[in-house]
Design a protein around this motif. Structure first.
Motif, PDB file in Angstrom:
ATOM      1  N   TYR A  72       0.843  -1.191   0.000  1.00 48.26           N
ATOM      2  CA  TYR A  72       0.000   0.000   0.000  1.00 48.26           C
ATOM      3  C   TYR A  72       0.880   1.244   0.000  1.00 48.26           C
ATOM      4  CZ  TYR A  72      -3.933  -3.004   1.137  1.00 48.26           C
ATOM      5  OH  TYR A  72      -4.892  -3.963   1.092  1.00 48.26           O
ATOM      6  N   LEU A  73       0.490   2.238  -0.783  1.00 41.42           N
ATOM      7  CA  LEU A  73       1.161   3.526  -0.740  1.00 41.42           C
ATOM      8  C   LEU A  73       0.584   4.369   0.393  1.00 41.42           C
ATOM      9  CD1 LEU A  73       1.675   2.499  -3.691  1.00 41.42           C
ATOM     10  CD2 LEU A  73       1.626   4.887  -4.391  1.00 41.42           C
ATOM     11  N   ASN A  74      -0.714   4.244   0.570  1.00 39.14           N
ATOM     12  CA  ASN A  74      -1.459   4.939   1.615  1.00 39.14           C
ATOM     13  C   ASN A  74      -2.771   4.168   1.765  1.00 39.14           C
ATOM     14  OD1 ASN A  74      -3.356   5.919  -0.402  1.00 39.14           O
ATOM     15  ND2 ASN A  74      -1.779   7.370  -1.025  1.00 39.14           N
ATOM     16  N   PRO A  75      -3.709   4.623   2.592  1.00 43.48           N
ATOM     17  CA  PRO A  75      -4.931   3.817   2.781  1.00 43.48           C
ATOM     18  C   PRO A  75      -5.776   3.621   1.526  1.00 43.48           C
ATOM     19  CG  PRO A  75      -4.708   5.447   4.525  1.00 43.48           C
ATOM     20  CD  PRO A  75      -3.662   5.782   3.497  1.00 43.48           C
ATOM     21  N   TYR A  76      -5.507   4.386   0.482  1.00 46.99           N
ATOM     22  CA  TYR A  76      -6.374   4.345  -0.693  1.00 46.99           C
ATOM     23  C   TYR A  76      -5.748   3.659  -1.905  1.00 46.99           C
ATOM     24  CZ  TYR A  76      -8.426   8.004   2.161  1.00 46.99           C
ATOM     25  OH  TYR A  76      -8.958   8.705   3.207  1.00 46.99           O
ATOM     26  N   VAL A  77      -4.448   3.607  -1.938  1.00 46.57           N
ATOM     27  CA  VAL A  77      -3.760   3.188  -3.166  1.00 46.57           C
ATOM     28  C   VAL A  77      -2.793   2.052  -2.880  1.00 46.57           C
ATOM     29  CG1 VAL A  77      -2.286   3.966  -5.070  1.00 46.57           C
ATOM     30  CG2 VAL A  77      -3.896   5.558  -4.013  1.00 46.57           C
ATOM     31  N   ARG A  78      -2.807   1.064  -3.771  1.00 43.21           N
ATOM     32  CA  ARG A  78      -1.877  -0.060  -3.674  1.00 43.21           C
ATOM     33  C   ARG A  78      -1.006  -0.085  -4.928  1.00 43.21           C
ATOM     34  NH1 ARG A  78      -1.577  -4.561  -0.495  1.00 43.21           N
ATOM     35  NH2 ARG A  78      -0.345  -6.202  -1.440  1.00 43.21           N
ATOM     36  N   GLY A  79       0.287  -0.291  -4.759  1.00 48.92           N
ATOM     37  CA  GLY A  79       1.205  -0.302  -5.897  1.00 48.92           C
ATOM     38  C   GLY A  79       1.767  -1.688  -6.164  1.00 48.92           C
ATOM     39  N   ASN A  80       2.047  -1.974  -7.413  1.00 47.79           N
ATOM     40  CA  ASN A  80       2.650  -3.246  -7.836  1.00 47.79           C
ATOM     41  C   ASN A  80       3.717  -2.975  -8.878  1.00 47.79           C
ATOM     42  OD1 ASN A  80       0.894  -5.793  -6.912  1.00 47.79           O
ATOM     43  ND2 ASN A  80      -0.450  -4.049  -7.251  1.00 47.79           N
ATOM     44  N   VAL A  81       4.871  -3.605  -8.715  1.00 51.72           N
ATOM     45  CA  VAL A  81       5.933  -3.488  -9.715  1.00 51.72           C
ATOM     46  C   VAL A  81       6.482  -4.888  -9.974  1.00 51.72           C
ATOM     47  CG1 VAL A  81       8.207  -2.551 -10.241  1.00 51.72           C
ATOM     48  CG2 VAL A  81       6.567  -1.151  -8.992  1.00 51.72           C
ATOM     49  N   VAL A  82       6.631  -5.243 -11.238  1.00 49.43           N
ATOM     50  CA  VAL A  82       7.208  -6.535 -11.607  1.00 49.43           C
ATOM     51  C   VAL A  82       8.311  -6.297 -12.628  1.00 49.43           C
ATOM     52  CG1 VAL A  82       6.784  -8.825 -12.576  1.00 49.43           C
ATOM     53  CG2 VAL A  82       4.987  -7.691 -11.273  1.00 49.43           C
ATOM     54  N   PHE A  83       9.549  -6.628 -12.240  1.00 48.87           N
ATOM     55  CA  PHE A  83      10.657  -6.650 -13.189  1.00 48.87           C
ATOM     56  C   PHE A  83      10.814  -8.089 -13.663  1.00 48.87           C
ATOM     57  CE2 PHE A  83      11.756  -3.190 -10.249  1.00 48.87           C
ATOM     58  CZ  PHE A  83      11.935  -2.156 -11.150  1.00 48.87           C
ATOM     59  N   SER A  84      11.101  -8.262 -14.922  1.00 49.92           N
ATOM     60  CA  SER A  84      11.315  -9.634 -15.381  1.00 49.92           C
ATOM     61  C   SER A  84      12.582  -9.714 -16.216  1.00 49.92           C
ATOM     62  CB  SER A  84      10.113 -10.149 -16.180  1.00 49.92           C
ATOM     63  OG  SER A  84      10.032  -9.497 -17.411  1.00 49.92           O
ATOM     64  N   TYR A  85      13.229 -10.848 -16.077  1.00 44.55           N
ATOM     65  CA  TYR A  85      14.429 -11.111 -16.862  1.00 44.55           C
ATOM     66  C   TYR A  85      14.201 -12.392 -17.668  1.00 44.55           C
ATOM     67  CZ  TYR A  85      19.085 -12.485 -18.239  1.00 44.55           C
ATOM     68  OH  TYR A  85      20.162 -12.869 -18.987  1.00 44.55           O
ATOM     69  N   ALA A  86      14.441 -12.321 -18.948  1.00 46.46           N
ATOM     70  CA  ALA A  86      14.354 -13.511 -19.792  1.00 46.46           C
ATOM     71  C   ALA A  86      15.646 -13.616 -20.591  1.00 46.46           C
ATOM     72  CB  ALA A  86      13.161 -13.423 -20.729  1.00 46.46           C
ATOM     73  N   GLN A  87      16.036 -14.839 -20.914  1.00 47.87           N
ATOM     74  CA  GLN A  87      17.321 -15.065 -21.580  1.00 47.87           C
ATOM     75  C   GLN A  87      17.432 -14.285 -22.883  1.00 47.87           C
ATOM     76  OE1 GLN A  87      19.215 -18.774 -20.929  1.00 47.87           O
ATOM     77  NE2 GLN A  87      19.422 -19.122 -23.115  1.00 47.87           N
ATOM     78  N   ASP A  88      16.303 -14.208 -23.615  1.00 43.39           N
ATOM     79  CA  ASP A  88      16.372 -13.529 -24.902  1.00 43.39           C
ATOM     80  C   ASP A  88      15.777 -12.130 -24.864  1.00 43.39           C
ATOM     81  OD1 ASP A  88      13.889 -14.379 -24.420  1.00 43.39           O
ATOM     82  OD2 ASP A  88      13.575 -15.422 -26.327  1.00 43.39           O
ATOM     83  N   GLY A  89      15.355 -11.663 -23.681  1.00 46.05           N
ATOM     84  CA  GLY A  89      14.735 -10.344 -23.646  1.00 46.05           C
ATOM     85  C   GLY A  89      15.374  -9.377 -22.683  1.00 46.05           C
ATOM     86  N   GLY A  90      16.333  -9.826 -21.901  1.00 48.60           N
ATOM     87  CA  GLY A  90      16.990  -8.942 -20.945  1.00 48.60           C
ATOM     88  C   GLY A  90      16.086  -8.604 -19.777  1.00 48.60           C
TER      89      GLY A  90
END
Lengths: 385, 303
Positions: A72-90
């Motif tokens: 949660y960022l605050n009582p109203y907002v939730r954040g999500n971040v996904v970094f991904s690494y793939a052999q052919d995509g960096g």
């Protein structure tokens, strides 16, 4: 391994070092820090594809590794971040968005950022959550985007009034639209803008928004099982100069039926209809030729108990050409959790029969066997028991 | 431009829809009775006792299910969308409840963390990582299995209900106090009954029963899981057989959702009696909570 992937390895290594060693013990208590998870799925692949240089040889692949942060960022907002690494995509930002989950009028929720679009049931899912190794061909062929329909934009969604415990949700997305772009092959004519305007002949760098809408319903069957139905539609510009569009409409259904306290069956299917205007150049101006193929997939996954599951899939989808033939694919898959949710082995066999081109013999079928080792650290598990 | 116009039309439709729904939601809120949804039946049952006829109570986790692993269904969100109060177990047991509460889109629901005033047991010191299994960093979350903690929860609920329905605050408080007396009486009776056992050590499958054991004078000698959430190995089971035989343990307390093969093995090798009981009561009705506690104690004490 491609050179650009090698260049990014130090970045990944540095990120992993921070995750594994850099955080003080207090960070693990979660005080002030977001939830941090890592999910990896290295794989061993044997493919009979005649175009694959490693044909019929077992090849290790690092697969896709995801680093997830959410809180949660605050009582109203939730954040999500996904970094991904793939052999052919960096290494890259796969998702990064915030959800405004409360504070808005009525049942309105907003999402802003970049995310795997909610078209159908499978597109929003990360590959580690799927019981099979490869994305279905009908999704790869019809949905815009390389790995998934994944766009930056804004989503508004509301829960609609419905009887009993039925959940009825409608959402509308206003998206950046870059996934919809298609490169046009040059006509070879001297007047073709592709040959005259260097690098931007079809105004390919001009942004054009896309839209996506979805209506979904969930009805409980008993106290634990359920039936989900959904209708999705997306439209965007595939060639700015020609003004040609791509439209995809899909219908999806999923039933999860519990057989006992520990065992359930999932039956899921999606059907997609693509309607795409392909841009061309005839010397006097742009032309448009429409293709309208459709296709579908269905799979069943039987969880025998929390640690074992097995299933099968079948799909058919037309070539996206004016004279479409049918591609077909069959799959079998099985999964085994070594102890609990953090480590799972998944074995998958896929038999694909490409469509014959008009006047040409049917090409050879290909078989691919994939063994995935899916493991996770942190609160986001490799799969749910 | 065509697409943008369509989008604006869709946005206008949704805005209108949202306003309509907001109006409808405002009109239906504030009904006669408080609508309470709890993560587990035990909290729901205490809510029924404290709230009396002023509350309408439901629970999310099914009777006999593993509360650690509740699959979030959209229908649960719809249920919470109509609620005035949500009762969480807390201590990271029902982390799934946040997803249900967020998904309910109910901006008015009062969320009560019922673990707020209890004293957690088994709170780890130092860093917690996967080697210790599925350990809850804030302490063992199965606190409702000590009825004295049930009494504390009742006081919390009386306060929360009283804020939402001030006209009946005194009734909630009086019922919570009376329920506390009842909880202490059941606890005393249980401690007396289990004190008569010849062996006051038990085996449990998972550390669900720590509060029940500690409050009634029992000791958990070992768990079938080598660490929480990890299934037993053959070596671990063999060690348990030796432990059971050496200390003459008589009872294995196991939740119904865990596989029975380890219990069968231990029974064959050592004659251990398995008591299969859910850590939660099977009904949201008033009285169900203490009846379940009595039933567990009775099953352990049975000859």
């Amino acid at each position: 391994m491609p050179i650009h992937a090698l260049r990014r390895m130090p970045v990944l290594a540095a990120a992993a070092a921070v995750i594994l060693f850099g955080l003080p013990p207090a960070a693990f208590a979660g005080a002030g820090n977001p939830n941090l998870s890592v999910i990896a799925q290295p794989r061993l692949v044997v493919s009979g594809n005649p175009d694959d240089p490693a044909r019929n040889r077992p090849v290790w692949d690092v697969g896709e590794t995801e680093i997830m942060l959410d809180d949660y960022l605050n009582p109203y907002v939730r954040g999500n971040v996904v970094f991904s690494y793939a052999q052919d995509g960096g290494l890259g930002l796969e998702e990064g968005y915030v959800d405004v989950v409360r504070g808005l009028p009525g049942t309105l929720n907003l999402r802003m950022g970049k995310w795997r679009s909610g078209f159908g049931k499978l597109n929003p899912q990360h590959p580690h959550a799927q019981p099979f190794a490869e994305r279905f061909g009908v999704l790869s062929a019809f949905l815009p985007g390389a790995e998934s329909l994944n766009e930056t934009g804004l989503q508004a969604s509301v829960r609609l009034p419905s009887p009993g415990d039925i959940a009825l949700t409608a959402s509308a997305d206003w998206l950046q639209g870059d996934s919809f772009r298609r490169e046009r092959a040059s006509s070879g004519l001297a007047s073709d803008p592709l040959g005259i305007v260097s690098g931007n002949g079809d105004r390919a760098t001009e942004p054009r928004p896309a839209v996506l809408g979805r209506l979904s319903a969930f009805a409980p069957l008993g106290d634990r099982s359920g039936l989900e139905l959904g209708l999705s539609a997306a439209e965007g510009t595939n060639n700015v100069a020609a003004g040609t569009h791509t439209r995809v409409v899909g219908f999806d259904a999923k039933a999860k039926l519990w057989r006992s306290e520990q065992s359930y069956v999932v039956l899921q299917a999606e059907a997609l209809k693509l309607r795409r205007e392909d841009a061309g150049w005839d010397g006097a101006g742009y032309t448009s030729a429409e293709v309208a193929p459709w296709g579908w997939y269905a799979f069943g996954d039987w969880a025998l108990d929390p640690r074992w599951d097995l299933g099968a899939s079948y799909e058919r989808w037309q070539q996206d050409t004016r004279d479409p033939g049918w591609n077909r694919a069959t799959g079998l898959f099985a999964g085994f959790a070594l102890m609990e949710e953090t480590t799972a082995l998944r074995l998958d066999w896929r038999h694909e029969q490409p469509a014959a081109l008009p006047g040409v013999d049917e090409p050879s079928a290909t078989d691919t066997v994939t063994l995935r080792v899916i493991w996770s650290m942190g609160p986001h598990k490799a799969h749910q028991f | 431009m065509r697409i943008l116009q369509r989008y604006l039309r869709a946005a206008a439709t949704f805005t209108g829809l949202a306003i309509t729904l907001f109006t409808a939601a405002t009109a239906t809120a504030g009904g006669d009775r408080l609508r309470v949804v709890a993560s587990i039946n035990d909290l729901a049952s205490i809510a029924s006792t404290v709230g009396g006829d002023r509350v309408e109570v439901a629970a999310i986790a099914r009777p006999g299910s593993d509360v650690h692993r509740v699959e979030v269904l959209p229908s649960y969100m719809v249920r919470v969308a109509r609620a005035d109060v949500y009762l969480k177990v807390g201590l990271a047991l029902d982390a799934w409840a946040d997803q249900i509460i967020d998904g309910s889109r109910n901006t008015k629901v009062t969320v009560v963390d019922c673990s707020r005033t209890i004293t957690p047991l088994d709170k780890p010191t130092g860093r917690v990582d996967g080697r210790a299994g599925d350990v809850h960093p804030d302490g063992n979350p199965h606190y409702w299995l000590d009825p004295r903690n049930g009494a504390l929860v009742a006081l919390e609920l009386a306060e929360a209900f009283g804020k939402l329905d001030p006209a009946h605050a005194a009734d909630f408080s009086a019922r919570a106090t009376a329920f506390g007396d009842e909880c202490r009486a059941h606890h005393a009776a249980a401690a007396t009954k289990l004190a008569a056992l010849p062996v006051r050590e038990i085996l449990t499958y998972h550390p669900s029963w720590v509060y029940l054991a500690a409050s009634t004078g029992l000791t958990v000698a070992a768990t079938v899981e080598p660490v929480p959430g990890i299934p037993p190995t053959g070596t671990h089971l063999q060690n348990l057989v030796e432990l059971v035989n050496a200390r003459h343990l008589a009872v294995l307390l196991q939740e119904p959702y865990f596989p029975g093969d380890a219990a069968d093995f231990l029974a064959r090798q050592s004659g251990l009696r398995t008591v299969k009981m859910s850590p939660s009561c099977d009904d949201v009705a008033a009285g169900s909570y203490l009846a379940h506690f009595d039933a567990v104690v009775g099953a352990i004490a049975a000859p």
